[in-house]
Design a protein around this motif. Structure first.
Motif, PDB file in Angstrom:
ATOM      1  N   VAL A 351      41.297  37.826  49.776  1.00 30.11           N
ATOM      2  CA  VAL A 351      41.159  37.222  48.467  1.00 30.11           C
ATOM      3  C   VAL A 351      39.749  37.442  47.936  1.00 30.11           C
ATOM      4  N   VAL A 352      39.641  37.644  46.617  1.00 28.23           N
ATOM      5  CA  VAL A 352      38.350  37.721  45.937  1.00 28.23           C
ATOM      6  C   VAL A 352      37.984  36.307  45.503  1.00 28.23           C
ATOM      7  N   THR A 353      36.905  35.787  46.008  1.00 31.53           N
ATOM      8  CA  THR A 353      36.578  34.371  45.791  1.00 31.53           C
ATOM      9  C   THR A 353      36.261  34.054  44.337  1.00 31.53           C
ATOM     10  N   VAL A 354      35.778  35.003  43.553  1.00 30.01           N
ATOM     11  CA  VAL A 354      35.411  34.704  42.164  1.00 30.01           C
ATOM     12  C   VAL A 354      36.632  34.531  41.274  1.00 30.01           C
ATOM     13  N   CYS A 374      36.187  42.273  39.819  1.00 23.42           N
ATOM     14  CA  CYS A 374      37.580  42.013  40.187  1.00 23.42           C
ATOM     15  C   CYS A 374      38.470  42.918  39.341  1.00 23.42           C
ATOM     16  N   PRO A 375      39.435  43.574  39.916  1.00 24.62           N
ATOM     17  CA  PRO A 375      40.244  44.515  39.133  1.00 24.62           C
ATOM     18  C   PRO A 375      41.179  43.844  38.127  1.00 24.62           C
ATOM     19  N   ILE A 376      41.442  42.565  38.275  1.00 27.62           N
ATOM     20  CA  ILE A 376      42.392  41.891  37.378  1.00 27.62           C
ATOM     21  C   ILE A 376      41.666  41.131  36.276  1.00 27.62           C
ATOM     22  N   THR A 377      40.656  40.348  36.652  1.00 25.89           N
ATOM     23  CA  THR A 377      39.933  39.555  35.648  1.00 25.89           C
ATOM     24  C   THR A 377      38.669  40.245  35.145  1.00 25.89           C
ATOM     25  N   LEU A 378      38.240  41.315  35.823  1.00 23.52           N
ATOM     26  CA  LEU A 378      37.014  42.048  35.492  1.00 23.52           C
ATOM     27  C   LEU A 378      35.765  41.167  35.611  1.00 23.52           C
ATOM     28  N   MET A 379      35.859  40.118  36.430  1.00 23.46           N
ATOM     29  CA  MET A 379      34.691  39.269  36.678  1.00 23.46           C
ATOM     30  C   MET A 379      33.777  39.958  37.684  1.00 23.46           C
ATOM     31  N   PRO A 380      32.454  39.868  37.501  1.00 17.69           N
ATOM     32  CA  PRO A 380      31.519  40.524  38.441  1.00 17.69           C
ATOM     33  C   PRO A 380      31.713  39.996  39.860  1.00 17.69           C
ATOM     34  N   SER A 381      31.691  40.923  40.838  1.00 21.65           N
ATOM     35  CA  SER A 381      31.893  40.540  42.226  1.00 21.65           C
ATOM     36  C   SER A 381      31.258  41.587  43.132  1.00 21.65           C
ATOM     37  N   ASN A 382      31.130  41.259  44.420  1.00 16.51           N
ATOM     38  CA  ASN A 382      30.629  42.193  45.419  1.00 16.51           C
ATOM     39  C   ASN A 382      31.414  42.010  46.706  1.00 16.51           C
ATOM     40  N   VAL A 383      31.174  42.877  47.674  1.00 17.14           N
ATOM     41  CA  VAL A 383      31.974  42.873  48.907  1.00 17.14           C
ATOM     42  C   VAL A 383      31.738  41.613  49.730  1.00 17.14           C
ATOM     43  N   ASP A 384      30.608  40.935  49.524  1.00 14.73           N
ATOM     44  CA  ASP A 384      30.366  39.689  50.261  1.00 14.73           C
ATOM     45  C   ASP A 384      31.277  38.553  49.807  1.00 14.73           C
ATOM     46  N   GLN A 385      31.934  38.724  48.686  1.00 16.43           N
ATOM     47  CA  GLN A 385      32.816  37.689  48.151  1.00 16.43           C
ATOM     48  C   GLN A 385      34.284  37.962  48.462  1.00 16.43           C
TER      49      GLN A 385
END
Length: 393
Positions: A351-354, A374-385
């Motif tokens: 799961v992507v936490t953001v 995130c590919p669905i919401t396009l919210m900024p994220s990184n592999v640590d999340q």
């Protein structure tokens, strides 16, 4: 002018009028608090709090009607020894022109003035309270929509957030499914939200203007309602108090004479009248004494040490609504067990936490490493999340 606390003359001071005007609001707050304390042991009293506006309006309707009928004063004004008097302006000749410097001749209230006084004292404050409630609810709804977005545009499916089952189809309510009543209610809420601030500002501005003019001795009317009804508020004299007692006796004698029916029915009606008379006679002191009693009991049974040591426990806040799916993002598959990236059954679900959406670990790791979102919401994220899920629901 500012410190006529000694009470010389018939004209009340500004402080007396302000105290009489603010008493109903203070009484309502105290009654609400007292009923809330009783509701801790008697849960059925919560229904009274659910209809607080209606309950208080009915109570004040009975008190104000009885007070104006017997004393020519409102409930609060009678506590301060004030009376309402109709202003009859003198004219000379046949021309409707006021004589300069001529004082107005006060007299008793007419039936029309008593009825309209009840409207200004009970009905209008009730509608103002309801409008204020509608405005506050609409403002909170718009504030929530501005912070979290429109709930109708979010997904009801939560399998991509925490692994639970739901449908990926957005819950958009079409106009055909909305009832006429819901549409009308929404329009009324929008109209109130748009007009109430200006209406409230206008009413408060007029109230402040009249109070300022009354304080400066520029007018004898403390409020717009009194001016519209042609009523002055004056101090009660000893003769008026005696006349009030005799008037109450005459009114009650006439009511007893109107009783009809067999002797047993007259006895029952007379007993009910005596009970109602007793309740109305002691309503003023009874309400104040009851509020004081409950406040004293709360202070008595709750020590300062308990208030200091008792931890403040608040209910957990509701979870935020799910994030919105971006228009440019990857669409969700119909099967909740499929990965949105590879369209295959999820392997090593993560799961992507953001955002809370679930993917294959390899797919999401590769995508976030390349695009940092995130590919669905396009919210900024990184592999640590990225978090591994060890139980895929």
């Amino acid at each position: 002018m500012l410190f006529q606390v000694g009470g010389q003359g018939d004209r009340p001071t500004f402080f007396e009028m302000a105290a009489a005007q603010q008493l109903p609001a203070s009484l309502r707050a105290a009654l609400t608090y007292s009923i809330g304390v009783l509701a801790l042991r008697r849960p059925f009293l919560h229904k009274v709090l659910d209809y607080e506006d209606e309950f208080f309006a009915m109570l004040m309707l009975v008190l104000e009607t009885h007070s104006l009928r017997t004393t020519d004063a409102s409930f609060a004004e009678s506590l301060y020894g004030l009376r309402r008097r109709s202003v009859q302006l003198k004219i000379k000749n046949d021309n409707v022109r006021l004589i300069k410097g001529e004082k107005s001749q006060p007299s008793g209230l007419e039936k029309r003035q008593r009825i309209l006084s009840v409207v200004f004292l009970v009905v209008l404050p009730y509608f103002k309270s309801k409008l204020n409630s509608v405005y506050n609810r609409e403002r909170e709804a718009r504030l929530q929509a501005s912070l979290w977005g429109n709930d109708d545009e979010t997904f009801e499916g939560t399998s991509y957030f925490d692994g639970t089952e739901a449908s990926p189809v957005p819950s958009r309510t079409s106009d055909t499914q909305v009832t006429v009543r819901a549409r009308l209610r929404k329009k009324v809420q929008k109209l109130v939200f748009a007009c109430y601030p200006f209406l409230h500002a206008g009413v408060e501005g007029l109230s402040f203007s009249y109070q300022l003019l009354y304080l400066l001795d520029a007018t004898g009317f403390y409020s717009l309602g009194l001016h519209a009804l042609g009523i002055h508020v004056c101090r009660a004299t000893g003769q008026e108090l005696m006349d009030t007692s005799s008037r109450i006796s005459k009114i009650r004698s006439r009511e007893r004479e109107r009783l009809r029916g067999p002797p047993w029915l007259k006895a029952v009606q007379g007993a009910l009248l005596r009970c109602s008379y007793t309740m109305l006679d002691y309503a003023q002191t009874g309400l104040i004494a009851a509020v004081f009693f409950f406040k004293m009991m709360e202070w008595w049974y709750q020590s300062a040490e308990e208030r200091m040591s008792a931890p403040t426990v608040y209910p957990p806040p509701p979870p935020p609504p799910p994030p919105k799916v971006a228009k440019e993002g990857i669409s969700l598959p119909n099967d909740r067990t499929m990965c949105p990236l590879c369209s295959q059954k999820r392997a090593n679900p993560s799961v992507v936490t953001v955002s809370g959406f679930v993917f294959c670990y390899a797919c999401i790791f590769k995508y976030i490493s390349q695009y940092n979102r995130c590919p669905i919401t396009l919210m900024p994220s990184n592999v640590d999340q990225i978090r591994r899920l060890f139980h895929d629901m």
